[in-house]
Design a protein around this motif. Structure first.
Motif, PDB file in Angstrom:
ATOM      1  N   VAL A  73       0.833  -1.203   0.000  1.00 35.35           N
ATOM      2  CA  VAL A  73       0.000   0.000   0.000  1.00 35.35           C
ATOM      3  C   VAL A  73       0.869   1.254   0.000  1.00 35.35           C
ATOM      4  CG1 VAL A  73      -1.534   1.373   1.469  1.00 35.35           C
ATOM      5  CG2 VAL A  73      -2.052  -1.039   1.019  1.00 35.35           C
ATOM      6  N   ALA A  74       1.861   1.295   0.876  1.00 38.78           N
ATOM      7  CA  ALA A  74       2.745   2.457   0.938  1.00 38.78           C
ATOM      8  C   ALA A  74       3.493   2.652  -0.382  1.00 38.78           C
ATOM      9  CB  ALA A  74       3.733   2.309   2.094  1.00 38.78           C
ATOM     10  N   TRP A  75       3.971   1.558  -0.958  1.00 44.35           N
ATOM     11  CA  TRP A  75       4.711   1.666  -2.202  1.00 44.35           C
ATOM     12  C   TRP A  75       3.816   2.069  -3.375  1.00 44.35           C
ATOM     13  CZ3 TRP A  75       9.341   2.383  -4.037  1.00 44.35           C
ATOM     14  CH2 TRP A  75      10.448   2.118  -3.220  1.00 44.35           C
ATOM     15  N   ALA A  76       2.561   1.622  -3.361  1.00 40.26           N
ATOM     16  CA  ALA A  76       1.642   2.010  -4.436  1.00 40.26           C
ATOM     17  C   ALA A  76       1.481   3.524  -4.473  1.00 40.26           C
ATOM     18  CB  ALA A  76       0.287   1.342  -4.237  1.00 40.26           C
ATOM     19  N   THR A 101       2.390   2.900 -10.294  1.00 35.32           N
ATOM     20  CA  THR A 101       3.168   2.092 -11.236  1.00 35.32           C
ATOM     21  C   THR A 101       3.749   0.891 -10.511  1.00 35.32           C
ATOM     22  OG1 THR A 101       5.162   3.410 -10.797  1.00 35.32           O
ATOM     23  CG2 THR A 101       3.744   4.117 -12.609  1.00 35.32           C
ATOM     24  N   ASP A 102       4.437   0.038 -11.239  1.00 35.67           N
ATOM     25  CA  ASP A 102       5.031  -1.160 -10.637  1.00 35.67           C
ATOM     26  C   ASP A 102       5.943  -0.770  -9.479  1.00 35.67           C
ATOM     27  OD1 ASP A 102       3.754  -2.750 -12.455  1.00 35.67           O
ATOM     28  OD2 ASP A 102       5.456  -2.891 -13.829  1.00 35.67           O
ATOM     29  N   HIS A 103       5.919  -1.591  -8.439  1.00 37.42           N
ATOM     30  CA  HIS A 103       6.757  -1.331  -7.277  1.00 37.42           C
ATOM     31  C   HIS A 103       7.235  -2.658  -6.687  1.00 37.42           C
ATOM     32  CE1 HIS A 103       3.529  -2.516  -4.499  1.00 37.42           C
ATOM     33  NE2 HIS A 103       2.716  -1.822  -5.259  1.00 37.42           N
ATOM     34  N   PRO A 104       8.201  -2.646  -5.773  1.00 39.29           N
ATOM     35  CA  PRO A 104       8.839  -3.884  -5.323  1.00 39.29           C
ATOM     36  C   PRO A 104       7.911  -4.895  -4.656  1.00 39.29           C
ATOM     37  CG  PRO A 104      10.149  -1.969  -4.680  1.00 39.29           C
ATOM     38  CD  PRO A 104       8.864  -1.447  -5.212  1.00 39.29           C
TER      39      PRO A 104
END
Length: 230
Positions: free
Chosen positions: A188-191, A197-200
């Motif tokens: 959620v934080a990375w989104a 976009t794509d994230h780890p």
């Protein structure tokens, strides 16, 4: 930035427009922003929305700003619970949060997954934790702390309801649930940080929504545990 005006206040509501805090038609005073209204919601009825005193309505994704739609999509998948057979487990599992891991895939039972988790390299886990923490600083620097708080709050309410084991005494299920929640929080934080976009953490979050727990590399294999029987 948050959806707000000097003369507006916001309420988190269900599909019928009822305030999630009261179960009634929204009334003053409300929250200072759409994100703040979501962060204050004591419960979540899926999918939530926010409405302003001036009559504006925003979806969860719109209220969270850039990347919010990705958060809403992730939680929608979690609630829908697609079967593990509907996802490419091998491809998703190898795309770990620290990068690609080319090890033989081992899909195991929940009990074996808990056992194998004890063999995951601590330094690799530390690297995953470091990658997880890296999403927050750019959001804070961009003035998006409210959106982050709201996204995590909603995600944990939704995910806890979906992932909570039926049996309180099922220790293995609680271990897996805690690990899945941890991964979803990172996703959620990375989104938000990546703007959708794509994230780890995206590939492993997709495994979680399908009822799986990506444990990680253990004893020369890439371990994924089945939490929800297929």
């Amino acid at each position: 930035m948050s959806w707000t005006t000097a003369l507006d206040s916001w309420h988190a509501v269900d599909l019928a427009g009822r305030d999630l805090a009261t179960g009634r038609v929204p009334s003053s005073p409300g929250a200072r922003s759409a994100a703040a209204a979501l962060a204050a919601a004591p419960v979540i009825s899926w999918p939530p929305a926010v409405v302003s005193a001036g009559g504006r309505r925003r979806s969860l994704g719109a209220a969270l700003g850039a990347g919010g739609d990705a958060v809403e999509h992730l939680l929608d998948r979690l609630v829908a619970r697609p079967r593990a057979t509907a996802v490419d487990v091998a491809s998703l599992a190898t795309a770990t949060p620290t990068g690609r891991v080319d090890l033989p895939l081992s899909v195991v039972s929940l009990a074996e997954g808990v056992e194998r988790s004890a063999g995951v390299d601590p330094s690799w886990l530390a690297a995953v934790d470091e990658r997880r923490a890296a999403a927050r600083p750019p959001l804070v620097a961009a003035g998006r702390s409210d959106e982050l708080e709201a996204a995590l709050h909603v995600a944990m309410l939704v995910a806890t309801d979906v992932l909570d084991p039926a049996a309180d005494a099922d220790v293995d299920a609680h271990v897996a649930s805690g690990a899945q929640l941890w991964l979803l929080g990172a996703a959620v934080a990375w989104a938000l940080a990546a703007g959708g976009t794509d994230h780890p953490f995206a590939p492993w979050a997709e495994l979680v929504t399908a009822g799986l727990w990506p444990v990680g590399p253990s004893s020369g294999q890439l371990v994924v545990a089945v939490v929800v029987p297929q």
